[in-house]
Design an enzyme around this catalytic site. Structure first.
Site, PDB file in Angstrom:
ATOM      1  N   CYS A  31       0.837  -1.208   0.000  1.00 20.55           N
ATOM      2  CA  CYS A  31       0.000   0.000   0.000  1.00 20.55           C
ATOM      3  C   CYS A  31       0.875   1.263   0.000  1.00 20.55           C
ATOM      4  O   CYS A  31       1.538   1.560   0.987  1.00 20.55           O
ATOM      5  CB  CYS A  31      -0.906  -0.044   1.231  1.00 20.55           C
ATOM      6  SG  CYS A  31      -1.768   1.487   1.595  1.00 20.55           S
ATOM      7  N   CYS A  34       0.006   3.864   2.675  1.00 20.61           N
ATOM      8  CA  CYS A  34       0.439   3.372   3.995  1.00 20.61           C
ATOM      9  C   CYS A  34       1.899   3.737   4.244  1.00 20.61           C
ATOM     10  O   CYS A  34       2.278   4.101   5.352  1.00 20.61           O
ATOM     11  CB  CYS A  34       0.265   1.855   4.088  1.00 20.61           C
ATOM     12  SG  CYS A  34      -1.429   1.281   3.918  1.00 20.61           S
TER      13      CYS A  34
END
Length: 105
Positions: A31, A34
């Site tokens: 991600c 993230c």
């Protein structure tokens, strides 16, 4: 001041049984957003009396399912083991500070 820990399905009670502020970061290695949030969370942990618990959703799907996580990064703020608020998506540090200040003051 604070600290950053890894949490998983098997030891998630480190969050729910805590009598302190805990910010849970649901994330995954693939991600991109993230990865953008990770250094912000490290900085927050160094500046505040808070535990940042990082939960890898690929490894711990039960915890993310338990809290209805549908998108990552997802942040859930706990105090005394209870959910105080939640937020999904990457946010720059000033926005994250504002969000935390709404609840932690």
């Amino acid at each position: 001041m604070g600290r950053v820990i890894d949490a998983s399905d098997s030891d998630f009670d480190v969050v729910t049984k805590s009598d302190e502020w805990v910010l849970v970061d649901f994330w995954a290695p693939w991600c991109g957003p993230c990865k953008m949030v990770a250094p912000v969370l490290l900085q927050i942990a160094s500046e505040r009396d808070i535990t940042v618990a990082k939960v890898n959703t690929d490894v711990s799907p039960m915890s993310s399912g338990r809290f209805g996580i549908r998108g990552i990064p997802a942040l859930i703020l706990f105090n005394n083991g209870e959910v105080v608020d939640r937020m999904t998506g990457a946010m720059p540090k000033p926005g994250m500070d504002d969000w935390l200040n709404q609840h932690m003051t």
